[in-house]
Scaffold this motif. Sequence first.
Motif, short mmCIF file in Angstrom:
data_model
loop_
_atom_site.label_atom_id
_atom_site.label_comp_id
_atom_site.label_asym_id
_atom_site.label_seq_id
_atom_site.Cartn_x
_atom_site.Cartn_y
_atom_site.Cartn_z
N GLU A 76 4.00 16.01 0.61
CA GLU A 76 4.52 15.67 2.65
C GLU A 76 2.89 17.19 2.91
N GLU A 77 2.60 17.98 2.28
CA GLU A 77 1.55 18.78 2.81
C GLU A 77 0.90 18.90 2.43
N ALA A 78 0.26 18.19 1.34
CA ALA A 78 -1.11 17.76 0.96
C ALA A 78 -1.63 16.65 1.55
N ILE A 79 -1.25 16.32 2.26
CA ILE A 79 -1.17 14.97 3.11
C ILE A 79 -2.10 16.08 4.37
N MET B 75 -7.90 2.91 5.36
CA MET B 75 -7.82 1.41 5.14
C MET B 75 -7.27 0.88 6.54
N LEU B 76 -7.80 -0.60 6.21
CA LEU B 76 -8.06 -2.00 6.92
C LEU B 76 -6.53 -2.50 6.93
N GLY B 77 -6.06 -2.33 5.75
CA GLY B 77 -4.43 -3.19 5.22
C GLY B 77 -4.98 -3.60 3.79
N ILE C 192 -8.38 10.62 -4.63
CA ILE C 192 -6.87 10.85 -3.63
C ILE C 192 -6.25 9.93 -2.61
N PHE C 193 -5.29 9.52 -2.18
CA PHE C 193 -4.76 8.04 -1.79
C PHE C 193 -4.05 8.48 -1.17
N GLU C 194 -3.94 8.38 0.42
CA GLU C 194 -2.47 8.66 1.11
C GLU C 194 -2.12 7.36 1.83
N ARG C 195 -0.41 6.96 1.91
CA ARG C 195 0.43 5.89 1.83
C ARG C 195 -0.31 5.92 3.79
N PRO C 196 0.33 4.12 4.01
CA PRO C 196 0.38 4.44 5.34
C PRO C 196 1.80 4.55 5.63
N THR D 21 2.28 3.65 12.16
CA THR D 21 1.69 4.76 12.81
C THR D 21 0.57 5.23 12.60
N ARG D 22 0.29 5.02 11.22
CA ARG D 22 -0.97 5.45 10.52
C ARG D 22 -1.19 5.06 9.12
N PRO D 23 -2.42 5.07 9.47
CA PRO D 23 -2.97 3.67 8.10
C PRO D 23 -3.45 4.53 6.87
N ALA D 24 -3.56 4.23 5.61
CA ALA D 24 -3.92 3.99 4.36
C ALA D 24 -5.55 5.17 4.77
N TYR D 25 -4.97 6.07 3.71
CA TYR D 25 -6.95 6.87 3.20
C TYR D 25 -6.98 6.85 1.89
#
Length: 275
Positions: free
Chosen positions: A263-266, A221-223, A188-192, A201-205
């Motif tokens: 969006e509601e999955a984030i 994730m750091l970037g 599962i990847f959540e974009r920054p 405002t919010r990092p990637a997870y």
Amino acid sequence: MKRIRIGMAMAAGLMAGTLVHAQDRPGFKDTPILPGGNWHVHDPDRPAPTVVTPPAALGGAPSDAIILFDGTSLDAWRGERGPWTLDRGVLTIPSRAQSGGENNLISRQEFGDVQLHLEFRSPNPPQKSSQDRGNSGIWFMQRYEVQVLDGYQNATYADGTVGAVYAWKPPLVNPSRKPGEWQSYDIIFERPHFATDGSLTRPAYVTVLLNGVLVQNHQAMLGTTAWRKIAQYQSHGDKAPIQLQDHDSPVSFRNIWVRPLPEEAIAQDLKGAGQ
């Protein structure tokens, strides 16, 4: 008995393929309002989940998935220097001599928040050692890497082994299979997220299961992934391709599919917990 009869009626309606309306669903309106939203606890008017047909076999694609590789076509991808090798339903990184240089494989479609499934196989017998043994990588948005490596009895640095957020977080455990055996990733990847001025405002997870075992749990994730450097963010759009890395090792892939996430999955730190 009334609640039981309603439940049986709902089940019968669903089995018959009919739509169960909100007014037909059991629930309560005399309960407290949930935090951050307008729904009561057990609210019958709260929208029901969308029905998705699950796969017939483990690892298969559900009905709402986008198939990126099913063993028959490379139409969903483009190679930087030409196509990868497709043989008997298996996709393999070609040699640098064949490609004429580094030849990463890039999805034609762009994605943001996604669920991804793929299966990979490192060469058998093993070739070389450490980072030169079965090395590839999954680059979300062509920036954020989850490492692919032959991790079976292969000594290397911890933040570069299979299951690692490369150059940042080692996997929680190493559930690697032997070389030549198929392995699975479910990610599962959540974009920054960035402000209009480009600030983060919010990092990637990323949450990662390797062979069904949790190895990264909602890890920030750091970037943008970098070698021998600390990753840093640079502002970019909401969608970008997924990239499979050519690291000059004949790693093979099969059964690749994604589900773009709403969006509601984030994770709920981004929006109200009750919405």
